[in-house]
Design a protein around this motif. Sequence first.
Motif, PDB file in Angstrom:
ATOM      1  N   LEU A  86       4.978 102.537  27.792  1.00  0.00           N
ATOM      2  CA  LEU A  86       3.821 101.786  27.290  1.00  0.00           C
ATOM      3  C   LEU A  86       3.068 102.574  26.220  1.00  0.00           C
ATOM      4  CD1 LEU A  86       2.413 100.207  30.556  1.00  0.00           C
ATOM      5  CD2 LEU A  86       3.257  98.981  28.553  1.00  0.00           C
ATOM      6  N   SER A  87       2.894 103.861  26.444  1.00  0.00           N
ATOM      7  CA  SER A  87       2.203 104.692  25.453  1.00  0.00           C
ATOM      8  C   SER A  87       2.944 104.678  24.128  1.00  0.00           C
ATOM      9  CB  SER A  87       2.077 106.132  25.955  1.00  0.00           C
ATOM     10  OG  SER A  87       1.255 106.193  27.079  1.00  0.00           O
ATOM     11  N   ASP A  88       4.257 104.765  24.207  1.00  0.00           N
ATOM     12  CA  ASP A  88       5.076 104.761  22.995  1.00  0.00           C
ATOM     13  C   ASP A  88       4.966 103.422  22.263  1.00  0.00           C
ATOM     14  OD1 ASP A  88       6.971 106.103  21.290  1.00  0.00           O
ATOM     15  OD2 ASP A  88       8.492 104.729  22.087  1.00  0.00           O
ATOM     16  N   LEU A 146       2.505 101.238  22.391  1.00  0.00           N
ATOM     17  CA  LEU A 146       1.165 101.081  21.822  1.00  0.00           C
ATOM     18  C   LEU A 146       0.936 102.033  20.650  1.00  0.00           C
ATOM     19  CD1 LEU A 146      -0.847 100.657  25.128  1.00  0.00           C
ATOM     20  CD2 LEU A 146      -0.322  98.883  23.446  1.00  0.00           C
ATOM     21  N   MET A 147       1.467 103.239  20.750  1.00  0.00           N
ATOM     22  CA  MET A 147       1.271 104.220  19.686  1.00  0.00           C
ATOM     23  C   MET A 147       1.983 103.785  18.400  1.00  0.00           C
ATOM     24  SD  MET A 147       2.299 108.239  19.617  1.00  0.00           S
ATOM     25  CE  MET A 147       4.040 107.858  19.618  1.00  0.00           C
ATOM     26  N   VAL A 192      -5.820 101.850  31.789  1.00  0.00           N
ATOM     27  CA  VAL A 192      -5.936 102.163  30.365  1.00  0.00           C
ATOM     28  C   VAL A 192      -7.386 102.462  30.011  1.00  0.00           C
ATOM     29  CG1 VAL A 192      -3.938 100.785  29.688  1.00  0.00           C
ATOM     30  CG2 VAL A 192      -6.182  99.743  29.723  1.00  0.00           C
ATOM     31  N   SER A 235      -5.302 104.651  25.418  1.00  0.00           N
ATOM     32  CA  SER A 235      -4.667 105.679  26.228  1.00  0.00           C
ATOM     33  C   SER A 235      -4.257 105.075  27.569  1.00  0.00           C
ATOM     34  CB  SER A 235      -5.647 106.832  26.451  1.00  0.00           C
ATOM     35  OG  SER A 235      -5.093 107.782  27.317  1.00  0.00           O
ATOM     36  N   VAL A 236      -2.992 105.214  27.911  1.00  0.00           N
ATOM     37  CA  VAL A 236      -2.502 104.779  29.219  1.00  0.00           C
ATOM     38  C   VAL A 236      -2.628 105.998  30.129  1.00  0.00           C
ATOM     39  CG1 VAL A 236      -0.563 103.830  30.515  1.00  0.00           C
ATOM     40  CG2 VAL A 236      -0.911 103.163  28.130  1.00  0.00           C
ATOM     41  N   THR A 237      -3.616 105.973  31.007  1.00  0.00           N
ATOM     42  CA  THR A 237      -3.929 107.165  31.791  1.00  0.00           C
ATOM     43  C   THR A 237      -3.087 107.298  33.053  1.00  0.00           C
ATOM     44  OG1 THR A 237      -5.729 105.980  32.869  1.00  0.00           O
ATOM     45  CG2 THR A 237      -6.284 107.305  30.936  1.00  0.00           C
ATOM     46  N   ARG A 285       4.601 104.633  32.118  1.00  0.00           N
ATOM     47  CA  ARG A 285       3.450 105.094  31.333  1.00  0.00           C
ATOM     48  C   ARG A 285       3.891 105.586  29.957  1.00  0.00           C
ATOM     49  NH1 ARG A 285       0.506 109.392  29.881  1.00  0.00           N
ATOM     50  NH2 ARG A 285       1.913 110.905  30.792  1.00  0.00           N
ATOM     51  N   HIS A 286       4.959 106.366  29.929  1.00  0.00           N
ATOM     52  CA  HIS A 286       5.466 106.870  28.644  1.00  0.00           C
ATOM     53  C   HIS A 286       5.956 105.723  27.758  1.00  0.00           C
ATOM     54  CE1 HIS A 286       5.250 111.245  28.897  1.00  0.00           C
ATOM     55  NE2 HIS A 286       5.493 111.117  30.190  1.00  0.00           N
ATOM     56  N   GLU A 325       5.573 107.305  35.822  1.00  0.00           N
ATOM     57  CA  GLU A 325       5.471 108.119  34.605  1.00  0.00           C
ATOM     58  C   GLU A 325       6.368 107.573  33.498  1.00  0.00           C
ATOM     59  OE1 GLU A 325       3.743 110.986  33.228  1.00  0.00           O
ATOM     60  OE2 GLU A 325       2.470 109.997  34.687  1.00  0.00           O
TER      61      GLU A 325
END
Length: 132
Positions: A25-27, A29-30, A62, A45-47, A22-23, A19
């Motif tokens: 990577l999401s940050d 990319l965002m 993703v 979206s990193v699922t 994931r957070h 997790e």
Amino acid sequence: MRRNETPEGRSVRLLRVGEQVRHALSDILMRGEVHDDVLASHMVSVTEVRMSPDLRHATVFVKPLLGGDEDIVIKALRTNTAFLQSEVARRVNTKYAAKLKFLADESFDEGSHIDRLLRDPSIARDLDQDAD
């Protein structure tokens, strides 16, 4: 089942680190920190992130939002893997920097397929008979 395992058999530690990755990577990319035209033009979206037991490998699932250009986005992520690995290593405090492997998330497609099957009139009829 061990004390620190989930019903699926994965440890709580693996889930927690997954997790965190994931957070991170999401940050990344965002915020558009990856200087790539493809990633800049697509919302990704990193699922899910599945960590190996030794935390050295991470499988990243993703899905591009709106579902388009999945292959192009995966290729762009794989091209920028070194940068993403270094950023994740900087943000997630683990002994080793996890090697990232990007895969397309098929779970949404599988869910849609199951939903279509359940809405099929012949199957719905069978389900109604079982309920009686």
